[in-house]
Design an enzyme around this catalytic site. Structure first.
Site, PDB file in Angstrom:
ATOM      1  N   GLN A   1      35.286  53.613  32.503  1.00 52.99           N
ATOM      2  CA  GLN A   1      35.838  53.064  33.739  1.00 52.99           C
ATOM      3  C   GLN A   1      35.004  53.576  34.913  1.00 52.99           C
ATOM      4  O   GLN A   1      34.743  54.778  35.010  1.00 52.99           O
ATOM      5  CB  GLN A   1      37.296  53.491  33.906  1.00 52.99           C
ATOM      6  CG  GLN A   1      37.987  52.865  35.114  1.00 52.99           C
ATOM      7  CD  GLN A   1      39.465  53.244  35.206  1.00 52.99           C
ATOM      8  OE1 GLN A   1      39.942  54.119  34.471  1.00 52.99           O
ATOM      9  NE2 GLN A   1      40.193  52.600  36.095  1.00 52.99           N
ATOM     10  N   THR A   2      34.566  52.667  35.792  1.00 52.27           N
ATOM     11  CA  THR A   2      33.714  53.067  36.911  1.00 52.27           C
ATOM     12  C   THR A   2      34.408  52.896  38.258  1.00 52.27           C
ATOM     13  O   THR A   2      34.034  53.545  39.225  1.00 52.27           O
ATOM     14  CB  THR A   2      32.398  52.269  36.922  1.00 52.27           C
ATOM     15  OG1 THR A   2      32.694  50.880  36.965  1.00 52.27           O
ATOM     16  CG2 THR A   2      31.578  52.595  35.689  1.00 52.27           C
ATOM     17  N   VAL A   3      35.381  52.006  38.348  1.00 55.96           N
ATOM     18  CA  VAL A   3      36.215  51.878  39.542  1.00 55.96           C
ATOM     19  C   VAL A   3      37.619  52.240  39.103  1.00 55.96           C
ATOM     20  O   VAL A   3      38.177  51.603  38.204  1.00 55.96           O
ATOM     21  CB  VAL A   3      36.182  50.449  40.124  1.00 55.96           C
ATOM     22  CG1 VAL A   3      37.123  50.342  41.320  1.00 55.96           C
ATOM     23  CG2 VAL A   3      34.760  50.070  40.528  1.00 55.96           C
TER      24      VAL A   3
ATOM     25  N   HIS B   1      41.461  47.174  36.195  1.00 54.46           N
ATOM     26  CA  HIS B   1      40.882  45.827  36.262  1.00 54.46           C
ATOM     27  C   HIS B   1      40.451  45.383  34.883  1.00 54.46           C
ATOM     28  O   HIS B   1      40.227  46.198  33.989  1.00 54.46           O
ATOM     29  CB  HIS B   1      39.701  45.777  37.227  1.00 54.46           C
ATOM     30  CG  HIS B   1      38.570  46.712  36.899  1.00 54.46           C
ATOM     31  ND1 HIS B   1      38.635  48.078  37.113  1.00 54.46           N
ATOM     32  CD2 HIS B   1      37.355  46.476  36.382  1.00 54.46           C
ATOM     33  CE1 HIS B   1      37.490  48.634  36.752  1.00 54.46           C
ATOM     34  NE2 HIS B   1      36.703  47.686  36.284  1.00 54.46           N
TER      35      HIS B   1
ATOM     36  N   HIS C   1      37.654  42.789  32.947  1.00 51.63           N
ATOM     37  CA  HIS C   1      36.463  41.953  33.051  1.00 51.63           C
ATOM     38  C   HIS C   1      36.654  40.708  32.196  1.00 51.63           C
ATOM     39  O   HIS C   1      37.095  40.802  31.043  1.00 51.63           O
ATOM     40  CB  HIS C   1      35.233  42.692  32.514  1.00 51.63           C
ATOM     41  CG  HIS C   1      34.810  43.882  33.320  1.00 51.63           C
ATOM     42  ND1 HIS C   1      33.781  43.838  34.225  1.00 51.63           N
ATOM     43  CD2 HIS C   1      35.285  45.152  33.346  1.00 51.63           C
ATOM     44  CE1 HIS C   1      33.633  45.025  34.786  1.00 51.63           C
ATOM     45  NE2 HIS C   1      34.527  45.849  34.261  1.00 51.63           N
TER      46      HIS C   1
END
Ligand SMILES: [Zn+2]
Length: 152
Positions: free
Chosen positions: A102-104, A108, A110
């Site tokens: 997870q980067t944000v 969310h 994709h």
């Protein structure tokens, strides 16, 4: 994997800022709970992100009703992306925690259109522990499902 990691506080992350109209985004869908917009880092043309409007960090934080809303929008967007970009394959991808890619840190999903030889990869170090160990793993999960029944 992506080099960008957004470590902003809840409420000021890039998705919250998009939802607040403080950052531009190419939106494709919006309702009371959910926003869908083009990922700025397109893995393939038509790569969309679906996120709740409220800042929930991950799958463990988001209330079931909002998780359901995200999934329903992801399915609608998947149909639209398939029709618009004529992709023979499509991948839904949802990551939790740094170790989960997870980067944000705002939940969310994709929606990624896929084509043969598109260069998108997923490292999948398959292990086959055998039936006895699989049953042991299953027992561990069943125990937690029963223990946490009120949460689900
Ligand atoms: Zn946020």
């Amino acid at each position: 994997m992506p080099m960008f990691i957004d470590t902003s506080e809840p409420g000021s992350c890039i998705f919250c800022r998009i939802n607040a109209g403080e950052l531009p985004a190419a939106k494709v869908y919006e309702d009371h709970f959910v926003t869908a917009f083009m990922d700025i880092g397109q893995l393939n043309p038509g790569h969309v992100l679906v996120a709740p409007k409220h800042h929930w960090e991950n799958i463990f934080d988001i209330p079931p009703a909002e998780a359901q809303a995200v999934m329903l929008v992801a399915q609608r967007v998947a149909h639209a992306v398939k029709a618009a970009f004529d992709c023979p394959g499509l991948m839904l991808f949802q990551a939790n925690g740094r170790e989960g890619e997870q980067t944000v840190m705002h939940f969310h999903m994709h929606v990624v259109p896929r084509h043969a030889g598109d260069g998108v990869g997923l490292i999948w170090p398959r292990k086959e522990p055998g039936q006895q160990l699989l049953e042991h793993y299953a027992g561990q999960v069943r125990q937690q499902l029963e223990f946490n029944e009120e949460l689900f």
